[in-house]
Write an enzyme that holds these catalytic residues in place. Structure first.
Site, PDB file in Angstrom:
ATOM      1  CE  LYS A   1      -7.860   3.266   9.650  1.00 63.59           C
ATOM      2  NZ  LYS A   1      -6.589   3.923   9.343  1.00 63.59           N
ATOM      3  CG  ASP A   2     -10.067  -2.724   5.810  1.00 59.62           C
ATOM      4  OD1 ASP A   2      -9.867  -1.500   5.866  1.00 59.62           O
ATOM      5  OD2 ASP A   2      -9.397  -3.495   5.088  1.00 59.62           O
TER       6      ASP A   2
ATOM      7  CD  GLU B   1     -28.811   4.899 -13.301  1.00 61.05           C
ATOM      8  OE1 GLU B   1     -28.816   4.168 -12.314  1.00 61.05           O
ATOM      9  OE2 GLU B   1     -29.701   5.745 -13.518  1.00 61.05           O
TER      10      GLU B   1
ATOM     11  CB  SER C   1      -0.873   0.028   1.255  1.00 59.45           C
ATOM     12  OG  SER C   1      -1.900  -0.914   1.157  1.00 59.45           O
TER      13      SER C   1
END
Lengths: 413, 214
Positions: free
Chosen positions: A235-236, A279, A212
């Site tokens: 955390k996710d 959309e 990351s």
């Protein structure tokens, strides 16, 4: 006992090492902000869409004479069919919202820069697949907006040189959008999500290769990395809880907010709705399409507007870490770009008038300019920042980054 | 970045309020209670059923609303209970009288910009012009004759009665467009309540686990 089973498996399949490498011990920068939650959220929305979609497909009929009624059958007669359908239709918007935030985070923090170009490009591929899947899914209810939206968009392929008309017929399977179009869109709408799942795997493999990025925008030394589990699993999960509240809030209390009223009228090829709108997630790109007076030009501009994101790693020349964090001009540029997107979205929504066309053209030019000026501004900005003197922490970051690079090189040899 | 999320969310919400409303629609609070919906069924059967169809509503659904079968029998005529509520006017008769078929109404409350407000305003927008011809402010091209008689009602009491009837019809059509609406809100309350507790616990757990780092 379980030890023995694990040993048996591990001799045949790298289960333990996989879990260690990619989950329990996967090193993750500890300074990730909540903006880094949106990647895993996108994965979960994908799962939600696939699951609700499979159950919807069990009750849906892809036939021009039956599809509208089959949606009503799902909404009225199938047990919790209304829940499945509203979760799926809201899920499409949620998916794009999450992906747009995920992309905005990448742009803001410069996460697309080396060595994460392939990560960014696989993400770009996923965005295109997602757009295709959403577009084809929108035809399935066979409402007025479904039909006319598909008609307008497939018609754009007339811009293909030499064989435009044939391409349009080939895509539709007929001279107009009809039963052939509906059945093939359904087949592809069912297939593409699984291609997306494959693409997500590739995206994750690329991620786990380069790891990351983080708000400081450099590879952190090992001491600043923490194992993914339990820190980021929890955390996710917390982020997922917040997301699900918003998602179910929309799906259960305002599910019709994003469904065009005209799509509650069965498709009628003899009657064009007053005003055809795509959309919300396509609106900025649609505005760019409409801003170019020439159709071929419009199609090229629209295609380019989506593809251009892929060029960011090449366009951004700055070596200042941290993306917009330590780059004031880039930050201003980022916010201007977001404002420009919102203006384009609005212009794409309203019926065109002389005034909105001009605004749309200015906003479209601004859109492309905000990409093309990046190489010049990023180098000029870096020069200016270095001349002015970088903050000490940034100097330290650059130094440690270079040190790490050097170490990697010698380590490799 | 926070601003950015907010504006994105705003974009979704505001883009909806730009629906082109040339005529100002009257805003009503739809009464979703069972008595209102049932009054709406009766008003619908009186004033709309002679021409309009509810393709996705069966007579059985009216029994489900709480009407007894004898009452429903009056409306259903020779149809069976699981037949859809078909209008009583034959298609060729409608074509001869109006030049077009009366629209199917099951989804009408969701099929127009303005939704319920549109329906109510439309039903109440009939007027008698100076030439004695009836017109409609909301939908001037309408072929439907004034179904509730609002254009010829002058007494305030009579107008109020018609307004109440129009509201009931809208209540029913709102139900017809989305029969599971109330069930959805109920489930939604449970789900959001559950998620709130769960998310709070997850937040506490997150704090605790991350505290190990310091």
């Amino acid at each position: 006992m379980s030890n023995k089973v694990m040993q048996w498996i591990d001799r045949r399949f790298p289960l333990t090492s996989f879990v260690q490498h990619d989950l329990s011990e996967y090193p993750t920068p500890r300074n990730l902000s909540y903006w880094w939650n949106f990647g895993s959220l996108a994965g979960i929305v994908l799962v939600l869409q696939v699951l609700t979609g499979i159950f919807l497909a069990m009750h849906y009929k892809a036939d021009v004479n039956m599809s509208f009624a089959s949606i009503q059958h799902i909404m009225r007669d199938v047990n919790y069919g209304w829940l499945l359908r509203y979760m799926h239709s809201t899920g499409a918007s949620a998916f794009f919202l999450v992906i747009f935030i995920h992309m905005a985070r990448t742009l803001y923090y410069g996460s697309y820069r080396a060595p994460r170009e392939l990560l960014w490009w696989t993400g770009q591929g996923l965005l295109l697949l997602l757009m295709g899947t959403a577009f084809m899914g929108y035809l399935l209810p066979w409402g007025q907006m479904s039909f006319w939206g598909a008609t307008v968009i497939t018609n754009l392929f007339r811009a293909t040189p030499f064989i435009g008309d044939q391409v349009v017929v080939w895509l539709r399977g007929d001279y107009t959008v009809g039963d052939e179009t509906l059945t093939r869109f359904f087949a592809l709408h069912y297939l593409l999500p699984f291609v997306i799942i494959g693409g997500v795997m590739i995206h994750l493999i690329a991620l786990h290769m380069v790891k990351s990025s983080n708000p400081s925008g450099i590879d952190l030394a090992d001491k600043d990395n923490i194992p993914f589990h339990p820190y980021f699993t929890i955390k996710d999960l917390y982020g997922l809880g917040v997301f699900l509240m918003v998602y179910f809030g929309f799906a259960l209390f305002f599910p019709n907010l994003l469904i065009e009223p005209a799509n509650n009228i069965p498709a009628n090829p003899m009657q064009t709705p007053n005003h055809i709108v795509p959309e919300w997630y396509f609106l900025p790109f649609y505005a760019i399409l409409r801003s170019v007076p020439n159709m071929v030009g419009g199609v090229v501009a629209m295609g380019l507007s989506v593809i251009l994101f892929a060029f960011m790693p090449l366009l951004d020349r700055s070596k200042i870490p941290g993306g917009a964090l330590y780059r004031p001009i880039f930050r201003v540029q980022f916010y201007l770009f977001i404002i420009d997107m919102l203006i384009l979205g609005y212009i794409g929504y309203v019926p065109p008038t002389d005034q909105t066309i001009v605004i749309g053209q200015i906003a479209s030019i601004a859109y492309f300019c905000s990409f093309f000026v990046v190489p010049f501004i990023s180098t000029a900005e870096e020069k200016w920042l270095r001349k002015r003197g970088l903050p000490k922490q940034v100097e330290a970051l650059i130094a440690s980054e270079e040190l790490q690079k050097a170490q990697k090189k010698t380590g490799g040899k | 970045m926070k601003k950015h999320l907010l504006t994105l969310a705003l974009c979704c919400v505001t883009s909806l309020s730009f629906a082109n409303e040339e005529v100002k629609l009257e805003k009503i609070q739809v009464d979703t209670s069972n008595p209102a919906v049932k009054r709406g069924v009766e008003a619908f059967m009186d004033s709309c059923h002679s021409c309009h169809t509810l393709k996705y509503i069966k007579y059985q659904d009216l029994v489900g609303l709480g009407f007894d079968k004898a009452k429903v029998k009056e409306w259903q005529g020779d149809w069976t209970l699981d037949a859809p509520v078909m209008g009583m006017m034959p298609d060729d008769g409608a074509m001869a009288a109006f030049g077009k078929l009366p629209p199917e109404l099951s989804l009408m409350a969701r099929a127009r910009d303005g939704g319920n407000n549109y329906l109510y305003s439309y039903l109440m927008a009939y007027y008698t012009g100076a030439d004695g011809v009836t017109g409609n402010h909301v939908f001037p091209a309408s072929k439907m004759p004034d179904p509730l008689g609002i254009s010829s009602a002058t007494e305030p009491a009579q107008r109020a009665e018609i307004a109440a009837k129009a509201k009931d019809i809208v209540s029913f059509l709102n139900w017809a467009a989305d029969p599971h609406e109330l069930e959805r809100y109920k489930l939604g309350t449970y789900i959001l309540g559950y998620l709130f507790v769960l998310t709070s616990l997850l937040f506490v757990m997150k704090k605790r686990i991350w505290a190990r780092l310091n």
